[in-house]
Design a protein around this motif. Sequence first.
Motif, PDB file in Angstrom:
ATOM      1  N   SER A 141     -18.470  20.617 -13.263  1.00 35.97           N
ATOM      2  CA  SER A 141     -19.773  19.906 -13.663  1.00 35.97           C
ATOM      3  C   SER A 141     -19.331  18.673 -14.454  1.00 35.97           C
ATOM      4  O   SER A 141     -19.825  17.658 -14.579  1.00 35.97           O
ATOM      5  CB  SER A 141     -20.628  20.814 -14.616  1.00 35.97           C
ATOM      6  OG  SER A 141     -21.171  21.945 -13.711  1.00 35.97           O
ATOM      7  N   GLY A 169     -19.597  29.561  -4.479  1.00 36.65           N
ATOM      8  CA  GLY A 169     -19.831  29.184  -6.083  1.00 36.65           C
ATOM      9  C   GLY A 169     -20.021  27.625  -6.391  1.00 36.65           C
ATOM     10  O   GLY A 169     -20.459  27.428  -7.366  1.00 36.65           O
ATOM     11  N   GLY A 170     -20.148  27.185  -5.215  1.00 38.72           N
ATOM     12  CA  GLY A 170     -20.343  25.387  -5.290  1.00 38.72           C
ATOM     13  C   GLY A 170     -19.168  24.650  -4.621  1.00 38.72           C
ATOM     14  O   GLY A 170     -18.161  24.947  -4.995  1.00 38.72           O
ATOM     15  N   SER A 226     -16.774  26.326 -13.291  1.00 39.66           N
ATOM     16  CA  SER A 226     -17.889  25.629 -13.223  1.00 39.66           C
ATOM     17  C   SER A 226     -18.081  24.544 -14.092  1.00 39.66           C
ATOM     18  O   SER A 226     -18.968  23.417 -13.835  1.00 39.66           O
ATOM     19  CB  SER A 226     -19.109  26.621 -13.034  1.00 39.66           C
ATOM     20  OG  SER A 226     -19.047  27.702 -11.970  1.00 39.66           O
ATOM     21  N   LYS A 227     -17.800  24.965 -15.192  1.00 37.28           N
ATOM     22  CA  LYS A 227     -17.817  23.864 -16.314  1.00 37.28           C
ATOM     23  C   LYS A 227     -17.015  22.720 -15.995  1.00 37.28           C
ATOM     24  O   LYS A 227     -17.234  21.420 -16.352  1.00 37.28           O
ATOM     25  CB  LYS A 227     -17.511  24.398 -17.688  1.00 37.28           C
ATOM     26  CG  LYS A 227     -18.667  25.490 -18.390  1.00 37.28           C
ATOM     27  CD  LYS A 227     -18.154  26.190 -19.537  1.00 37.28           C
ATOM     28  CE  LYS A 227     -19.144  27.005 -19.795  1.00 37.28           C
ATOM     29  NZ  LYS A 227     -18.647  27.653 -21.227  1.00 37.28           N
ATOM     30  N   VAL A 256     -15.488  26.480  -6.500  1.00 38.10           N
ATOM     31  CA  VAL A 256     -15.422  27.036  -7.567  1.00 38.10           C
ATOM     32  C   VAL A 256     -14.782  28.203  -7.186  1.00 38.10           C
ATOM     33  O   VAL A 256     -13.654  28.692  -7.974  1.00 38.10           O
ATOM     34  CB  VAL A 256     -16.852  27.480  -8.177  1.00 38.10           C
ATOM     35  CG1 VAL A 256     -16.870  28.322  -9.431  1.00 38.10           C
ATOM     36  CG2 VAL A 256     -17.358  25.988  -8.395  1.00 38.10           C
ATOM     37  N   ARG A 262     -24.000  34.206 -13.999  1.00 33.10           N
ATOM     38  CA  ARG A 262     -22.481  34.132 -14.228  1.00 33.10           C
ATOM     39  C   ARG A 262     -22.237  33.865 -15.712  1.00 33.10           C
ATOM     40  O   ARG A 262     -22.937  32.836 -16.124  1.00 33.10           O
ATOM     41  CB  ARG A 262     -21.821  32.764 -13.274  1.00 33.10           C
ATOM     42  CG  ARG A 262     -20.373  32.821 -13.522  1.00 33.10           C
ATOM     43  CD  ARG A 262     -19.944  32.038 -12.297  1.00 33.10           C
ATOM     44  NE  ARG A 262     -20.627  30.857 -12.158  1.00 33.10           N
ATOM     45  CZ  ARG A 262     -20.698  30.043 -11.201  1.00 33.10           C
ATOM     46  NH1 ARG A 262     -19.971  30.507  -9.987  1.00 33.10           N
ATOM     47  NH2 ARG A 262     -21.266  29.194 -10.980  1.00 33.10           N
ATOM     48  N   THR A 315     -16.466  36.967 -12.648  1.00 29.60           N
ATOM     49  CA  THR A 315     -17.976  36.476 -12.817  1.00 29.60           C
ATOM     50  C   THR A 315     -18.666  37.162 -13.886  1.00 29.60           C
ATOM     51  O   THR A 315     -19.290  36.409 -14.726  1.00 29.60           O
ATOM     52  CB  THR A 315     -18.514  36.822 -11.552  1.00 29.60           C
ATOM     53  OG1 THR A 315     -18.571  38.417 -11.357  1.00 29.60           O
ATOM     54  CG2 THR A 315     -17.965  36.309 -10.284  1.00 29.60           C
ATOM     55  N   ASP A 325     -24.005  24.642  -2.269  1.00 28.59           N
ATOM     56  CA  ASP A 325     -23.765  26.015  -3.326  1.00 28.59           C
ATOM     57  C   ASP A 325     -22.932  27.125  -2.605  1.00 28.59           C
ATOM     58  O   ASP A 325     -22.652  27.864  -3.381  1.00 28.59           O
ATOM     59  CB  ASP A 325     -25.169  26.394  -3.372  1.00 28.59           C
ATOM     60  CG  ASP A 325     -26.078  25.535  -4.347  1.00 28.59           C
ATOM     61  OD1 ASP A 325     -25.541  24.766  -5.278  1.00 28.59           O
ATOM     62  OD2 ASP A 325     -27.387  25.644  -4.165  1.00 28.59           O
ATOM     63  N   LYS A 364     -21.199  16.883  -5.748  1.00 23.47           N
ATOM     64  CA  LYS A 364     -21.624  18.356  -5.211  1.00 23.47           C
ATOM     65  C   LYS A 364     -22.055  18.389  -3.717  1.00 23.47           C
ATOM     66  O   LYS A 364     -23.087  17.409  -3.651  1.00 23.47           O
ATOM     67  CB  LYS A 364     -22.602  19.193  -6.000  1.00 23.47           C
ATOM     68  CG  LYS A 364     -22.865  20.655  -5.752  1.00 23.47           C
ATOM     69  CD  LYS A 364     -23.593  21.301  -6.710  1.00 23.47           C
ATOM     70  CE  LYS A 364     -23.713  22.820  -6.371  1.00 23.47           C
ATOM     71  NZ  LYS A 364     -24.455  23.591  -7.422  1.00 23.47           N
ATOM     72  N   THR A 386     -14.714  32.082 -13.362  1.00 22.54           N
ATOM     73  CA  THR A 386     -15.336  31.099 -12.361  1.00 22.54           C
ATOM     74  C   THR A 386     -16.347  30.339 -13.374  1.00 22.54           C
ATOM     75  O   THR A 386     -17.003  29.147 -12.886  1.00 22.54           O
ATOM     76  CB  THR A 386     -16.348  31.836 -11.351  1.00 22.54           C
ATOM     77  OG1 THR A 386     -17.134  33.067 -11.812  1.00 22.54           O
ATOM     78  CG2 THR A 386     -15.445  32.502 -10.364  1.00 22.54           C
TER      79      THR A 386
END
Length: 295
Positions: free
Chosen positions: A219, A235-236, A215-216, A150, A205, A197, A232, A229, A211
């Motif tokens: 995901s 950020g992933g 992340s969305k 991320v 976050r 962030t 972590d 994944k 970010t």
Amino acid sequence: MTTTSEAWTPPEGEPAAASAAPVPISPADVAEAARLVSFGLQAKLLPARDAEYGELVRRYREDPPFGRLADAVATGMGLVVLEVSARAGMAVAAAEDSVFAVRMGDYSRRAASESADRFLHGLAHLAVAALAFPRPEDLADDGYLGRVTVNGVDAFVRQACRRLEERAEAEGANTDPASDAPGLEAAWRVWARRSATGATKDARRLSGSTTGIVSKAVSFLVDSGFLQKTSDDSGGTYRTTARYQLQVRDLAGGAAMAELLDLGVVPVSDGTPTLAPPDESDDLVADAGLPFHAL
């Protein structure tokens, strides 16, 4: 002895060769072809994990009439068959006008974001694809596993924003682009000014941070069977799947990806940006849909 103008007849007692008659399609065949397509719509399912799925994939590859029937079923449902194999299963993509397609406007609403942020979500998806497969040979290698983070995706887009800013300054462009400017031109200032962030009071976050937008995106790609994944960290951290590689192959010639790569920001597989001379490309087509075929 017959001449070339005379019709050939078989020797007496030997039947004439019959033309190959098409094998009739049974309702059971149609049902199995549709079943295979239904497996392909289950993004996270692989043939190795389901015996029936594996058998249907084998039949598709070994029985050409059945393969053509399954292709026709998929086409009738508005789907494009990218590959049918043991590694990817029946990898299908939604045609642009398919009921299975996800438009960027729909995606951004699903992500609970402002409609004005739709280009930012598009940039996030494009950046993930570019980071995951930075070289043509990576896309061509069926055994290649791309990796993205991320934080690495956000860093990549921010460097692309800097390149766009440098280009705008060199061309003497206005600081505020016209509302109908190409997608990247209209979005880079927003991304560059947006907090990376923007943590809340409890250090979570913010979803509208860059970010958070990335992340969305990842995901969504995980839910679609495109990424997995692994940790972590940063950020992933995520790795690609065979299905995602096929999707990005289909995307690679698109104008949106070409415009992003035209900036000359060429990432390496750990998400660290580097620079390279840009190539010529076309303009970004704004809001045509997600930068890949989604189901």
